[in-house]
Design an enzyme around this catalytic site. Structure first.
Site, PDB file in Angstrom:
ATOM      1  N   ARG A 264      12.881 -21.876   2.036  1.00  0.00           N
ATOM      2  CA  ARG A 264      13.424 -22.000   3.396  1.00  0.00           C
ATOM      3  C   ARG A 264      13.336 -23.470   3.766  1.00  0.00           C
ATOM      4  NH1 ARG A 264      12.519 -18.388   8.788  1.00  0.00           N
ATOM      5  NH2 ARG A 264      13.852 -17.069   7.529  1.00  0.00           N
TER       6      ARG A 264
ATOM      7  N   HIS B 185      22.002 -17.852   5.676  1.00  0.00           N
ATOM      8  CA  HIS B 185      20.834 -16.961   5.630  1.00  0.00           C
ATOM      9  C   HIS B 185      21.253 -15.680   4.898  1.00  0.00           C
ATOM     10  CE1 HIS B 185      17.016 -15.430   6.486  1.00  0.00           C
ATOM     11  NE2 HIS B 185      17.076 -15.233   7.779  1.00  0.00           N
TER      12      HIS B 185
ATOM     13  N   GLN C 209      19.233 -12.291   5.008  1.00  0.00           N
ATOM     14  CA  GLN C 209      19.351 -11.577   6.280  1.00  0.00           C
ATOM     15  C   GLN C 209      20.559 -10.629   6.245  1.00  0.00           C
ATOM     16  OE1 GLN C 209      17.441 -11.793   9.327  1.00  0.00           O
ATOM     17  NE2 GLN C 209      18.693  -9.994   9.702  1.00  0.00           N
TER      18      GLN C 209
ATOM     19  N   ASP D  78      22.476 -14.207  17.874  1.00  0.00           N
ATOM     20  CA  ASP D  78      21.312 -14.956  17.372  1.00  0.00           C
ATOM     21  C   ASP D  78      21.028 -16.058  18.395  1.00  0.00           C
ATOM     22  OD1 ASP D  78      19.294 -16.013  15.773  1.00  0.00           O
ATOM     23  OD2 ASP D  78      20.662 -17.063  14.417  1.00  0.00           O
TER      24      ASP D  78
ATOM     25  N   CYS E 228      19.067 -10.900  14.327  1.00  0.00           N
ATOM     26  CA  CYS E 228      18.206 -11.163  13.165  1.00  0.00           C
ATOM     27  C   CYS E 228      16.745 -11.343  13.562  1.00  0.00           C
ATOM     28  CB  CYS E 228      18.722 -12.382  12.411  1.00  0.00           C
ATOM     29  SG  CYS E 228      18.770 -13.871  13.421  1.00  0.00           S
TER      30      CYS E 228
ATOM     31  N   ARG F 146      14.904  -5.745   5.854  1.00  0.00           N
ATOM     32  CA  ARG F 146      14.664  -6.995   5.099  1.00  0.00           C
ATOM     33  C   ARG F 146      13.820  -6.680   3.856  1.00  0.00           C
ATOM     34  NH1 ARG F 146      15.023 -11.788   7.749  1.00  0.00           N
ATOM     35  NH2 ARG F 146      15.099 -12.559   5.612  1.00  0.00           N
TER      36      ARG F 146
HETATM   37  N1   CP Z   1      15.249 -13.144  10.719  1.00  0.00           N
HETATM   38  C1   CP Z   1      14.381 -13.945  10.104  1.00  0.00           C
HETATM   39  O1   CP Z   1      14.674 -14.584   9.082  1.00  0.00           O
HETATM   40  O2   CP Z   1      13.146 -13.975  10.656  1.00  0.00           O
HETATM   41  P1   CP Z   1      11.977 -14.975  10.299  1.00  0.00           P
HETATM   42  O3   CP Z   1      12.374 -16.351  10.750  1.00  0.00           O
HETATM   43  O4   CP Z   1      10.786 -14.440  11.053  1.00  0.00           O
HETATM   44  O5   CP Z   1      11.753 -14.954   8.809  1.00  0.00           O
HETATM   45  N1  NVA Z   2      19.514 -19.207  13.374  1.00  0.00           N
HETATM   46  C1  NVA Z   2      18.080 -19.017  13.377  1.00  0.00           C
HETATM   47  C2  NVA Z   2      17.711 -17.871  12.511  1.00  0.00           C
HETATM   48  C3  NVA Z   2      16.242 -17.585  12.422  1.00  0.00           C
HETATM   49  C4  NVA Z   2      15.935 -16.429  11.530  1.00  0.00           C
HETATM   50  C5  NVA Z   2      17.412 -20.292  12.914  1.00  0.00           C
HETATM   51  O1  NVA Z   2      17.881 -20.899  11.938  1.00  0.00           O
HETATM   52  O2  NVA Z   2      16.438 -20.704  13.530  1.00  0.00           O
END
Ligand code: CP
Ligand code: NVA
Length: 306
Positions: free
Chosen positions: A102, A129, A132, A223, A263, A291
């Site tokens: 990540r 993502h 997700q 989101d 999400c 997930r």
């Molecule tokens: N939706 C999602 O990826 O959540 P987190 O940021 O908690 O991993």
């Molecule tokens: N769009 C959000 C998703 C988090 C799971 C971010 O990147 O922060």
């Protein structure tokens, strides 16, 4: 050897549509307990941004199939002191069997994957993502029966989740309508990819009008308005994004049986009201649970576990 063994998962476009459906079918079997694969491999988690769901669901998935997990907190490794991704990749691939990353730039992920011989998984970048969306499609299929021909409306920021939803919906034969303020559209290259992937007759609609997007939709998705790394812009964005809030008034325009997805984490009172998030159409907790099942399916296939 299954066709995904040893491959990277940096974007949904790393899969064919049939591989995507295979992952969803396998996830459903794993969830039902009719498939119980085992492995003894090690997953590394290299996360430069916060995470609850992705970190925990990947960890639990790996434990449940008999593997191990190493949390490679970048802050206490040499990554945070500037060791190049290319060097880190060539070292870690000698210890680990699979790694989920990540980070901010998709290019860093791509560079890591170029140098690492093990499967590399995109656990969220600024561009996408994809993990997700595996869970999202599984959730939609569970609640609506099938994916083909269904319409998903995404309201809010054209961010990483929106980009991957565009690809996932197009690959699954769904219609997708994305409503964002002007200047906050999804990545144009991803939009073009989605348009190419969409089956003839299936729509990829981009609009600034939330009503146009949500009209009759069977899935309503939103989101946060400012993603991780964009927190400083949150205040300036709020007034621009207000018309895109998923609230009860807007939900009246959707299909009356529509489900609502997010999400998570959610900012109640911003992109979604508490009433909708906690209301009868919300499926966000099933979505979060999925997930685990979707990523277990991904790990099983990438590792060739049986
Ligand atoms: N939706 C999602 O990826 O959540 P987190 O940021 O908690 O991993
Ligand atoms: N769009 C959000 C998703 C988090 C799971 C971010 O990147 O922060």
């Amino acid at each position: 050897m299954n066709s995904l063994q040893g491959r990277d998962f940096l974007s949904l476009t790393d899969l064919s549509s049939s591989e995507l459906f295979h992952l969803l079918d396998q996830a459903a079997e794993l969830k039902a307990g009719t498939l119980r694969p085992q492995c003894r491999q090690v997953l590394g988690l290299l996360f430069s941004k916060a995470s609850t769901r992705t970190r925990v669901s990947f960890s639990v998935a790996m434990y449940q199939i008999g593997g191990q997990v190493l949390d490679l907190n970048p802050l206490v490794s040499q990554v945070s002191r500037g060791e190049p991704w290319a060097d880190t990749a060539r070292v870690l691939d000698r210890y680990l069997d699979v790694i989920a990353i990540r980070t901010f730039k998709q290019e860093d992920l791509t560079e890591f994957a170029h140098y690492a011989r093990i499967p590399v998984i995109n656990a969220l970048t600024d561009l996408g993502h994809p993990c997700q969306i595996l869970a999202d499609l599984l959730t939609i299929r569970e609640h609506l029966g099938f994916l083909a021909g269904k319409t998903l409306a995404y309201l809010g920021d054209g961010n990483n989740v929106a980009n991957s939803l565009l690809l996932g919906c197009a690959m699954a034969g769904m219609h997708i309508r994305v409503a964002t303020p002007r200047g906050y559209e999804p990545n144009p290259q991803v939009v073009t990819q989605a348009q190419h992937l969409a089956l003839a007759g299936n729509g990829v609609l981009l609009t600034t009008d939330p009503q146009e997007a949500i009209e009759g939709a069977q899935v309503v998705y939103t989101d946060v308005w400012a993603s991780m790394g964009q927190e400083a812009q949150a205040q300036d964005r709020a007034p621009l994004f207000e018309p895109y809030q998923v609230n009860s008034a807007l939900m009246k325009q959707a299909d009356p049986r529509a489900i609502v997805l997010h999400c998570l984490p959610a900012h109640r009172g911003e992109e979604i009201t508490t009433e909708v998030l906690e209301g009868p159409q919300s499926r966000v907790w099933d979505q979060a649970e999925n997930r685990l099942h979707a990523q277990k399916s991904l790990l099983v296939s990438l590792l060739g576990a049986s």
